[in-house]
Design an enzyme around this catalytic site. Structure first.
Site, mmCIF file in Angstrom:
data_model
loop_
_atom_site.group_PDB
_atom_site.id
_atom_site.type_symbol
_atom_site.label_atom_id
_atom_site.label_comp_id
_atom_site.label_asym_id
_atom_site.label_seq_id
_atom_site.Cartn_x
_atom_site.Cartn_y
_atom_site.Cartn_z
ATOM 1 N N ASP A 19 8.627 -4.147 5.651
ATOM 2 C CA ASP A 19 8.005 -2.837 5.900
ATOM 3 C C ASP A 19 9.061 -1.754 6.122
ATOM 4 O O ASP A 19 10.156 -2.031 6.615
ATOM 5 C CB ASP A 19 7.095 -2.950 7.140
ATOM 6 C CG ASP A 19 6.135 -1.787 7.237
ATOM 7 O OD1 ASP A 19 5.917 -1.086 6.224
ATOM 8 O OD2 ASP A 19 5.596 -1.560 8.338
ATOM 9 N N GLY A 20 8.705 -0.524 5.773
ATOM 10 C CA GLY A 20 9.571 0.616 6.064
ATOM 11 C C GLY A 20 10.221 1.264 4.847
ATOM 12 O O GLY A 20 11.067 2.148 5.012
ATOM 13 N N ARG A 23 9.480 5.143 4.866
ATOM 14 C CA ARG A 23 10.198 5.888 5.913
ATOM 15 C C ARG A 23 11.694 5.934 5.629
ATOM 16 O O ARG A 23 12.366 6.918 5.874
ATOM 17 C CB ARG A 23 9.904 5.265 7.287
ATOM 18 C CG ARG A 23 8.571 5.729 7.870
ATOM 19 C CD ARG A 23 8.112 4.827 8.980
ATOM 20 N NE ARG A 23 7.642 3.550 8.452
ATOM 21 C CZ ARG A 23 7.503 2.444 9.160
ATOM 22 N NH1 ARG A 23 7.831 2.448 10.440
ATOM 23 N NH2 ARG A 23 7.042 1.350 8.603
ATOM 24 N N ARG A 32 9.265 8.156 -2.040
ATOM 25 C CA ARG A 32 8.963 6.815 -1.521
ATOM 26 C C ARG A 32 9.386 5.724 -2.510
ATOM 27 O O ARG A 32 9.803 4.630 -2.120
ATOM 28 C CB ARG A 32 7.460 6.690 -1.238
ATOM 29 C CG ARG A 32 6.978 7.499 -0.044
ATOM 30 C CD ARG A 32 5.463 7.355 0.123
ATOM 31 N NE ARG A 32 5.068 5.961 0.339
ATOM 32 C CZ ARG A 32 5.072 5.354 1.526
ATOM 33 N NH1 ARG A 32 5.421 6.029 2.609
ATOM 34 N NH2 ARG A 32 4.704 4.097 1.644
ATOM 35 N N HIS A 36 11.153 1.787 -2.375
ATOM 36 C CA HIS A 36 10.667 0.533 -2.971
ATOM 37 C C HIS A 36 11.736 -0.094 -3.868
ATOM 38 O O HIS A 36 11.900 -1.313 -3.892
ATOM 39 C CB HIS A 36 9.386 0.783 -3.772
ATOM 40 C CG HIS A 36 8.227 1.227 -2.919
ATOM 41 N ND1 HIS A 36 7.897 0.614 -1.730
ATOM 42 C CD2 HIS A 36 7.328 2.236 -3.078
ATOM 43 C CE1 HIS A 36 6.847 1.230 -1.195
ATOM 44 N NE2 HIS A 36 6.483 2.215 -1.987
ATOM 45 N N SER A 64 -0.739 -5.663 0.272
ATOM 46 C CA SER A 64 -1.877 -6.187 1.036
ATOM 47 C C SER A 64 -3.211 -5.742 0.429
ATOM 48 O O SER A 64 -3.253 -4.802 -0.379
ATOM 49 C CB SER A 64 -1.796 -5.702 2.486
ATOM 50 O OG SER A 64 -2.161 -4.331 2.573
ATOM 51 N N THR A 65 -4.285 -6.400 0.844
ATOM 52 C CA THR A 65 -5.622 -6.009 0.355
ATOM 53 C C THR A 65 -5.942 -4.575 0.795
ATOM 54 O O THR A 65 -6.754 -3.908 0.175
ATOM 55 C CB THR A 65 -6.715 -6.979 0.885
ATOM 56 O OG1 THR A 65 -6.537 -7.175 2.298
ATOM 57 C CG2 THR A 65 -6.652 -8.328 0.204
ATOM 58 N N LEU A 130 13.915 -24.013 -3.030
ATOM 59 C CA LEU A 130 13.303 -23.104 -2.046
ATOM 60 C C LEU A 130 11.891 -22.804 -2.545
ATOM 61 O O LEU A 130 11.704 -22.511 -3.723
ATOM 62 C CB LEU A 130 14.111 -21.791 -1.964
ATOM 63 C CG LEU A 130 13.459 -20.637 -1.187
ATOM 64 C CD1 LEU A 130 13.480 -20.905 0.313
ATOM 65 C CD2 LEU A 130 14.169 -19.312 -1.467
ATOM 66 N N ILE A 194 0.521 -7.453 12.872
ATOM 67 C CA ILE A 194 0.450 -8.488 11.832
ATOM 68 C C ILE A 194 -0.109 -7.910 10.517
ATOM 69 O O ILE A 194 0.119 -8.455 9.446
ATOM 70 C CB ILE A 194 -0.451 -9.664 12.320
ATOM 71 C CG1 ILE A 194 0.041 -10.236 13.664
ATOM 72 C CG2 ILE A 194 -0.573 -10.769 11.286
ATOM 73 C CD1 ILE A 194 1.391 -10.888 13.664
ATOM 74 N N SER A 195 -0.844 -6.798 10.612
ATOM 75 C CA SER A 195 -1.403 -6.125 9.423
ATOM 76 C C SER A 195 -2.083 -7.085 8.437
ATOM 77 O O SER A 195 -1.869 -6.999 7.223
ATOM 78 C CB SER A 195 -0.323 -5.304 8.710
ATOM 79 O OG SER A 195 0.162 -4.275 9.548
ATOM 80 N N GLU A 206 6.821 -18.123 15.932
ATOM 81 C CA GLU A 206 7.652 -17.211 16.730
ATOM 82 C C GLU A 206 7.738 -15.866 16.004
ATOM 83 O O GLU A 206 8.038 -15.825 14.808
ATOM 84 C CB GLU A 206 9.063 -17.790 16.914
ATOM 85 C CG GLU A 206 9.118 -19.023 17.775
ATOM 86 C CD GLU A 206 8.663 -18.773 19.212
ATOM 87 O OE1 GLU A 206 8.899 -17.674 19.741
ATOM 88 O OE2 GLU A 206 8.061 -19.704 19.794
HETATM 89 C C1 IPE Z 1 2.004 -4.437 5.443
HETATM 90 O O1 IPE Z 1 2.616 -3.200 5.559
HETATM 91 C C2 IPE Z 1 1.898 -4.852 4.020
HETATM 92 C C3 IPE Z 1 3.147 -5.044 3.297
HETATM 93 C C4 IPE Z 1 4.375 -4.951 3.765
HETATM 94 C C5 IPE Z 1 2.992 -5.416 1.925
HETATM 95 P P1 IPE Z 1 1.788 -1.845 5.671
HETATM 96 O O2 IPE Z 1 2.777 -0.743 5.739
HETATM 97 O O3 IPE Z 1 0.782 -1.767 4.595
HETATM 98 O O4 IPE Z 1 1.017 -2.041 7.059
HETATM 99 P P2 IPE Z 1 0.477 -0.972 8.095
HETATM 100 O O5 IPE Z 1 -0.346 0.028 7.334
HETATM 101 O O6 IPE Z 1 1.661 -0.330 8.745
HETATM 102 O O7 IPE Z 1 -0.319 -1.783 9.072
HETATM 103 C C1 IPE Z 2 6.522 -1.673 2.643
HETATM 104 O O1 IPE Z 2 6.949 -0.386 2.886
HETATM 105 C C2 IPE Z 2 6.182 -1.908 1.194
HETATM 106 C C3 IPE Z 2 4.733 -1.980 0.887
HETATM 107 C C4 IPE Z 2 3.764 -1.984 1.745
HETATM 108 C C5 IPE Z 2 4.387 -2.064 -0.508
HETATM 109 P P1 IPE Z 2 5.937 0.808 3.102
HETATM 110 O O2 IPE Z 2 5.568 1.376 1.769
HETATM 111 O O3 IPE Z 2 4.771 0.368 3.926
HETATM 112 O O4 IPE Z 2 6.817 1.832 3.898
HETATM 113 P P2 IPE Z 2 6.402 2.672 5.179
HETATM 114 O O5 IPE Z 2 5.796 1.728 6.156
HETATM 115 O O6 IPE Z 2 5.425 3.707 4.706
HETATM 116 O O7 IPE Z 2 7.673 3.261 5.673
HETATM 117 MG MG MG Z 3 4.427 0.296 5.919
#
Ligand code: IPE
Ligand code: IPE
Ligand code: MG
Length: 241
Positions: A19-20, A23, A32, A36, A64-65, A130, A194-195, A206
């Protein structure tokens, strides 16, 4: 590598919410999509590090869904980029004997990408260096509903009785299946949730949360998370001597 507690207590199965990306890009006044792209490079780095360390299984959350609720432009970019990523990674997966599998719904992905995924699953199916599972259009709640549906079908066909269903049996019907339990869960970017990732499988996992955005999650950061895991005292409800 020094033979320390880190090596002795290596997790067998690691699950990561990467994630992130957005940002990371925003802080650099980049689109954005730049996040990626950089994130995808890290995916390769972390997979190869997991292999070097002798981790048996790695399950990573890519889409994610709930991510379908993002702007169409971002979704289109993500899937096009996934396709390019898989094409560029194919030979390496084969060479490094990585067993590749996608977990999640398959009915909302384009036919071309699905074909690409299935081909890659097929050519890597005998690999065992793996076990890499990539969660795409995955949701933990969907997984449980899907498993239940398949169990009901088996009961209807007379191959199983409701009284046969126990926790071990149920787990086999989930996407991760009979895999080693998820020992370590890592989420990057400082979010502590956990999203809707592997909600069943994380019951005794853990949890390690890193403040680093995924595009900055280097192999050293990965090792740091594993080191934190290796110092944890897992009790599973028991009392330690
Ligand atoms: C969870 O991240 C899904 C993936 C990393 C693929 P999100 O960025 O979608 O989750 P939220 O919206 O912060 O919960
Ligand atoms: C995780 O990064 C990648 C995916 C969910 C596809 P984000 O796209 O959620 O990035 P942030 O959370 O908005 O920074
Ligand atoms: Mg995110």
């Amino acid at each position: 590598m020094p033979k320390d507690v880190f090596v002795e207590n290596l997790p067998k199965h690691i699950a990561i919410i990467m994630d992130g990306n957005g940002r990371w890009a925003r802080e650099k006044t980049l689109p954005r999509t730049a996040g990626h792209r950089k994130g995808a490079q890290r995916v390769k780095e972390i997979i190869s590090e997991a292999r070097v360390l002798g981790i048996k299984a790695l399950t990573i959350f890519a889409f994610s869904t709930e991510n379908w609720d993002r702007p169409k432009k971002e979704i289109v970019f993500l899937f096009n980029y996934l396709s390019k990523f898989l094409a560029s990674y194919r030979n390496k997966l084969i060479k490094e004997k990585i067993n590749f599998k996608v977990i999640g719904r398959r009915d909302r992905i384009s036919r071309e990408i699905l074909r690409q995924i299935e081909e890659l699953e097929e050519v890597t199916s005998k690999n065992g260096e793996l076990y890499l599972k990539v969660a795409i259009d995955y949701g933990g709640r969907w997984d449980i509903v899907n498993a239940s549906r398949n169990i009901v079908k088996e009961c209807r066909r007379g191959r199983m009785k409701p009284s046969d269903i126990d926790e071990d049996c149920f787990q086999k019907y989930l996407s991760v299946g009979e895999f080693p339990e998820v020992d370590l869960f890592i989420r990057t970017s400082g979010e502590k949730r956990i999203s809707n990732f592997l909600i069943w499988n994380l019951a005794y996992t853990e949890l390690v949360f890193s403040n680093v955005y995924w595009p900055d999650f280097t192999r050293d950061e990965f090792r740091k998370s594993i080191r934190e895991y290796s110092r944890r005292n897992r009790r599973f409800g028991r009392i330690n001597a």
